[in-house]
Design a protein around this motif. Sequence first.
Motif, short mmCIF file in Angstrom:
data_model
loop_
_atom_site.label_atom_id
_atom_site.label_comp_id
_atom_site.label_asym_id
_atom_site.label_seq_id
_atom_site.Cartn_x
_atom_site.Cartn_y
_atom_site.Cartn_z
N VAL A 1 19.19 48.76 27.76
CA VAL A 1 19.79 47.38 27.79
C VAL A 1 21.05 47.03 28.56
O VAL A 1 21.11 46.25 29.12
N ALA A 2 21.89 47.94 28.60
CA ALA A 2 23.32 48.27 30.06
C ALA A 2 22.41 47.98 30.55
O ALA A 2 22.88 46.88 31.36
N ALA A 3 21.53 48.80 30.92
CA ALA A 3 21.16 48.83 31.96
C ALA A 3 20.45 47.12 32.93
O ALA A 3 20.84 46.57 33.89
N LEU A 4 20.00 46.64 32.17
CA LEU A 4 18.92 45.09 31.91
C LEU A 4 19.95 44.19 32.47
O LEU A 4 19.71 43.07 32.66
N ALA A 5 21.17 44.17 31.54
CA ALA A 5 22.40 43.54 31.67
C ALA A 5 22.84 43.52 33.18
O ALA A 5 23.69 42.92 33.72
N LEU A 6 23.10 44.52 33.46
CA LEU A 6 23.55 44.99 34.64
C LEU A 6 22.97 44.25 35.58
O LEU A 6 23.27 43.80 36.97
N ALA A 7 21.22 44.65 35.98
CA ALA A 7 19.95 43.99 36.98
C ALA A 7 20.74 42.61 36.93
O ALA A 7 20.45 42.34 37.94
N PHE A 8 20.41 42.06 35.64
CA PHE A 8 19.90 40.49 35.61
C PHE A 8 20.56 39.33 34.59
O PHE A 8 20.24 38.52 34.71
N GLY A 9 21.70 40.11 34.53
CA GLY A 9 22.69 39.40 33.60
C GLY A 9 23.18 37.80 34.19
O GLY A 9 23.19 37.15 34.06
N LYS A 10 23.98 38.78 35.42
CA LYS A 10 24.49 37.89 36.10
C LYS A 10 23.52 35.78 36.54
O LYS A 10 23.92 35.25 37.10
N ASN A 11 22.23 36.61 36.87
CA ASN A 11 21.51 36.19 37.22
C ASN A 11 21.01 35.40 36.17
O ASN A 11 20.74 34.08 36.73
N ILE A 12 20.67 35.80 35.11
CA ILE A 12 19.95 35.05 34.00
C ILE A 12 20.99 33.96 33.55
O ILE A 12 20.28 33.09 33.32
N ALA A 13 21.90 34.44 33.09
CA ALA A 13 23.03 33.46 32.52
C ALA A 13 22.95 32.08 33.07
O ALA A 13 23.17 30.93 32.41
N PRO A 14 23.30 31.95 34.17
CA PRO A 14 23.83 31.19 34.78
C PRO A 14 22.43 29.25 34.80
O PRO A 14 23.24 28.85 35.09
N ARG A 15 21.78 30.06 34.70
CA ARG A 15 20.46 29.30 34.42
C ARG A 15 20.81 28.66 33.55
O ARG A 15 19.87 27.29 33.04
N PHE A 16 20.91 29.32 32.26
CA PHE A 16 21.14 27.86 30.72
C PHE A 16 22.67 27.58 30.73
O PHE A 16 23.28 27.02 29.50
N HIS A 17 23.61 27.58 31.81
CA HIS A 17 24.89 26.79 31.43
C HIS A 17 25.02 25.19 31.86
O HIS A 17 24.04 25.35 31.60
N GLY A 18 25.62 25.42 30.11
CA GLY A 18 25.55 23.85 29.89
C GLY A 18 24.95 23.34 29.61
O GLY A 18 24.84 22.39 28.77
N GLU A 19 23.80 24.13 29.22
CA GLU A 19 22.56 23.48 28.44
C GLU A 19 22.87 23.68 26.43
O GLU A 19 22.49 22.50 25.58
N ALA A 20 24.02 24.05 26.17
CA ALA A 20 24.30 24.28 24.34
C ALA A 20 25.61 24.23 24.42
O ALA A 20 26.54 24.81 25.14
N GLY A 21 26.01 23.16 23.55
CA GLY A 21 27.50 23.73 22.87
C GLY A 21 27.69 24.15 21.47
O GLY A 21 27.20 23.38 20.13
N ALA A 22 28.27 25.30 20.91
CA ALA A 22 28.33 25.80 20.58
C ALA A 22 29.56 25.79 19.07
O ALA A 22 30.34 25.46 19.76
N GLY A 23 28.61 25.93 17.88
CA GLY A 23 30.26 25.42 17.02
C GLY A 23 30.86 27.05 17.28
O GLY A 23 30.73 28.01 17.91
N SER A 24 31.67 26.91 16.65
CA SER A 24 33.12 27.86 16.34
C SER A 24 32.30 29.29 15.37
O SER A 24 32.42 30.70 15.72
#
Length: 249
Positions: A109-132
């Motif tokens: 899980v950690a290796a996949l996060a290191l490999a792909f996390g920074k590339n995948i996350a920005p693609r979802f940027h701004g798509e939702a506004g979660a509550g507290s």
Amino acid sequence: MNSDHLLVGSGLLAGAMNALAGGGSFDTLPALIAAGVPPVAANASSSLALYPGGAVSAWVYRKDLGSVAGVSLGWLFLASLSGGLIGGVLLLSTPSSLFDRVLPWLLLVAALALAFGKNIAPRFHGEAGAGSVTMLSGQFLLGVYGGYFGGAVGIMMMAFWSLTTRVDFMRLQAARTILVTAANTAAVVIFAVMHAVGWREVLLLAPSAAVGGFLGAHLGRRLPQPLVRVATVSLTMLVTVAFFVRAYS
């Protein structure tokens, strides 16, 4: 090479990795196990040895701290702290034989996060506004993961926030650093109080990791970031495969 030299060299490399791209625990954890520390104690010792570097980073970022998507940093800090506390207790409650089986999957899980996390996350940027409630619940679960294992938890945190907030990605760096440190603080206190760490090994790792972090930060200004990421991800994948072989062969 004897175990002392192995640990000192591992600390240097781990500190540099954390300064350059993250993933330092992928180096310290196998080194501690190779030095004869049982897996659960090795994970606890690794967290403690790498803690000072993260705490220093949090101090450096202190002036840039603020709320995340309208949720008070204080509440997020408490969620991370309590999650880290529970994660630390869960780790110490896990039999070594079971942790041996779980560890490769945590590494994956950690290796996949290191490999792909920074590339995948920005693609979802701004798509939702979660509550507290969503923000605090997610932060609590990230704290549990951070206290139990912690590999790449900072990247996972950034990915979670990118999925749930409209906050500018770069403005989250300071909050990420302090909240990762909060989760680690609770876990480290539990590990120390319960005498679950190899203090001799920690005293070899921690100073060398600090030196490695200092050198890595300066090196990071000169090395191309794509090269750093490829080297880091390659090492994490190799370590993950080795632990799968160790646990299941």
